[in-house]
Design an enzyme around this catalytic site. Structure first.
Site, PDB file in Angstrom:
ATOM      1  N   HIS A 146      -5.418  -6.044   3.983  1.00 61.46           N
ATOM      2  CA  HIS A 146      -4.420  -4.980   4.081  1.00 61.46           C
ATOM      3  C   HIS A 146      -3.759  -5.030   5.453  1.00 61.46           C
ATOM      4  O   HIS A 146      -4.422  -4.822   6.464  1.00 61.46           O
ATOM      5  CB  HIS A 146      -5.089  -3.616   3.893  1.00 61.46           C
ATOM      6  CG  HIS A 146      -5.559  -3.382   2.490  1.00 61.46           C
ATOM      7  ND1 HIS A 146      -5.030  -2.414   1.669  1.00 61.46           N
ATOM      8  CD2 HIS A 146      -6.503  -4.027   1.754  1.00 61.46           C
ATOM      9  CE1 HIS A 146      -5.641  -2.459   0.494  1.00 61.46           C
ATOM     10  NE2 HIS A 146      -6.538  -3.418   0.517  1.00 61.46           N
ATOM     11  N   CYS A 182      -1.813  -2.939   6.711  1.00 64.96           N
ATOM     12  CA  CYS A 182      -1.828  -1.627   7.372  1.00 64.96           C
ATOM     13  C   CYS A 182      -3.093  -1.469   8.211  1.00 64.96           C
ATOM     14  O   CYS A 182      -3.092  -0.765   9.220  1.00 64.96           O
ATOM     15  CB  CYS A 182      -1.679  -0.485   6.376  1.00 64.96           C
ATOM     16  SG  CYS A 182      -2.989  -0.367   5.155  1.00 64.96           S
ATOM     17  N   GLN A 216      -5.569  -0.353  -3.772  1.00 64.50           N
ATOM     18  CA  GLN A 216      -6.297  -1.464  -4.397  1.00 64.50           C
ATOM     19  C   GLN A 216      -7.242  -0.985  -5.505  1.00 64.50           C
ATOM     20  O   GLN A 216      -7.370  -1.632  -6.545  1.00 64.50           O
ATOM     21  CB  GLN A 216      -7.072  -2.235  -3.313  1.00 64.50           C
ATOM     22  CG  GLN A 216      -7.697  -3.514  -3.852  1.00 64.50           C
ATOM     23  CD  GLN A 216      -8.444  -4.274  -2.769  1.00 64.50           C
ATOM     24  OE1 GLN A 216      -8.065  -4.233  -1.609  1.00 64.50           O
ATOM     25  NE2 GLN A 216      -9.497  -4.962  -3.161  1.00 64.50           N
ATOM     26  N   CYS A 273       0.850  -1.188   0.000  1.00 60.52           N
ATOM     27  CA  CYS A 273       0.000   0.000   0.000  1.00 60.52           C
ATOM     28  C   CYS A 273       0.887   1.240   0.000  1.00 60.52           C
ATOM     29  O   CYS A 273       1.918   1.284   0.670  1.00 60.52           O
ATOM     30  CB  CYS A 273      -0.967   0.001   1.180  1.00 60.52           C
ATOM     31  SG  CYS A 273      -0.378   0.854   2.640  1.00 60.52           S
ATOM     32  N   GLU A 274       0.497   2.201  -0.796  1.00 65.33           N
ATOM     33  CA  GLU A 274       1.370   3.369  -0.948  1.00 65.33           C
ATOM     34  C   GLU A 274       1.286   4.328   0.232  1.00 65.33           C
ATOM     35  O   GLU A 274       2.075   5.256   0.335  1.00 65.33           O
ATOM     36  CB  GLU A 274       1.081   4.096  -2.266  1.00 65.33           C
ATOM     37  CG  GLU A 274      -0.236   4.838  -2.316  1.00 65.33           C
ATOM     38  CD  GLU A 274      -0.437   5.522  -3.664  1.00 65.33           C
ATOM     39  OE1 GLU A 274       0.259   5.165  -4.632  1.00 65.33           O
ATOM     40  OE2 GLU A 274      -1.282   6.416  -3.738  1.00 65.33           O
ATOM     41  N   HIS A 275       0.335   4.110   1.122  1.00 61.89           N
ATOM     42  CA  HIS A 275       0.227   5.011   2.275  1.00 61.89           C
ATOM     43  C   HIS A 275       1.125   4.600   3.428  1.00 61.89           C
ATOM     44  O   HIS A 275       1.576   5.446   4.182  1.00 61.89           O
ATOM     45  CB  HIS A 275      -1.230   5.077   2.752  1.00 61.89           C
ATOM     46  CG  HIS A 275      -2.175   5.509   1.679  1.00 61.89           C
ATOM     47  ND1 HIS A 275      -3.336   4.832   1.381  1.00 61.89           N
ATOM     48  CD2 HIS A 275      -2.097   6.550   0.817  1.00 61.89           C
ATOM     49  CE1 HIS A 275      -3.945   5.449   0.370  1.00 61.89           C
ATOM     50  NE2 HIS A 275      -3.210   6.482   0.010  1.00 61.89           N
ATOM     51  N   HIS A 276       1.348   3.301   3.579  1.00 62.21           N
ATOM     52  CA  HIS A 276       2.135   2.824   4.720  1.00 62.21           C
ATOM     53  C   HIS A 276       3.310   1.942   4.318  1.00 62.21           C
ATOM     54  O   HIS A 276       4.075   1.512   5.168  1.00 62.21           O
ATOM     55  CB  HIS A 276       1.237   2.025   5.677  1.00 62.21           C
ATOM     56  CG  HIS A 276       0.032   2.790   6.147  1.00 62.21           C
ATOM     57  ND1 HIS A 276      -1.191   2.721   5.507  1.00 62.21           N
ATOM     58  CD2 HIS A 276      -0.124   3.649   7.178  1.00 62.21           C
ATOM     59  CE1 HIS A 276      -2.059   3.513   6.129  1.00 62.21           C
ATOM     60  NE2 HIS A 276      -1.441   4.089   7.139  1.00 62.21           N
TER      61      HIS A 276
HETATM   62 ZN    ZN Z   1      -1.995   1.424   4.062  1.00 65.50          ZN
END
Ligand code: ZN
Length: 194
Positions: free
Chosen positions: A154, A156, A126, A85-88
């Site tokens: 996920h 995260c 996703q 995931c590109e956020h975490h």
């Molecule tokens: Zn994430």
């Protein structure tokens, strides 16, 4: 194949940053168990993001064939994928099922799995992964329609306790006639139901 590889200079540069991160989290990168960790982590990250160094033409590589079955939905179920995931920068993983209504061309089934891999092995969300797969198949196959459904867990969310561990996220995306041909959509969803 070679183009997918990260060069050694980049690996050692990423490893150098991992060493600094280990110190920042309060670890001692010189203790025995961690001596090779920065380099291993760098190689693991390079592998998990190798999709950036692949391109669709190399992946498909002449595996397009004449469609001899007319107007029939082709469905490939439960292709396993692993992404970050590109956020975490934490993993999300699951399976994706793809249906397409071919035009003049069809593609080897194993290539569809490789295309999924190419778009999963990079920093993703996703929803975008699902849409990119629909778009790239639509364009590459010159298909009449494509529908993609992904289901993933996920880390995260699971690790940070935001969501129940077992919960999964489902996304789907459609292009061309599969956007609104209800009969074809039903055929797809009926066949991927477990
Ligand atoms: Zn994430």
């Amino acid at each position: 194949m070679a183009a997918e590889l990260t060069d050694e200079k980049t690996i050692s540069e990423i490893a150098r940053h991992y060493r600094a991160i280990l110190e920042l989290i309060g670890e001692d990168p010189s203790r025995e168990g961690l001596l090779k960790t920065p380099e291993r982590a760098a190689r693991a990250l390079a592998f998990a993001t190798r999709g950036y160094r692949q391109n669709i033409n190399d992946v498909i590589h002449e595996a397009l064939f004449e469609n001899e079955n007319g107007r029939q939905l082709v469905i490939v179920r439960d292709i396993e994928f692993y992404s970050l995931c590109e956020h975490h920068i934490l993993p999300f993983f699951g399976s994706v099922s793809i249906g397409y209504l071919p035009g003049k061309k069809i593609v080897g089934l194993s290539k569809i799995a490789r295309i999924v891999d190419m778009y999963a092995r990079r920093l993703q969300v996703q929803e975008r992964l699902t849409r990119q797969l629909a778009d790239v198949l639509m364009e590459t196959l010159d298909a009449e329609g494509v529908i993609v459904c992904a289901e993933a867990r996920h880390l995260c969310m699971a690790m940070r306790g935001v969501q129940k561990q077992e919960a999964s996220t489902v996304t789907f995306s459609a292009a061309g006639v599969l956007k609104d041909d209800e009969a074809l959509r039903q055929e797809f969803f009926a066949s991927i139901r477990k």
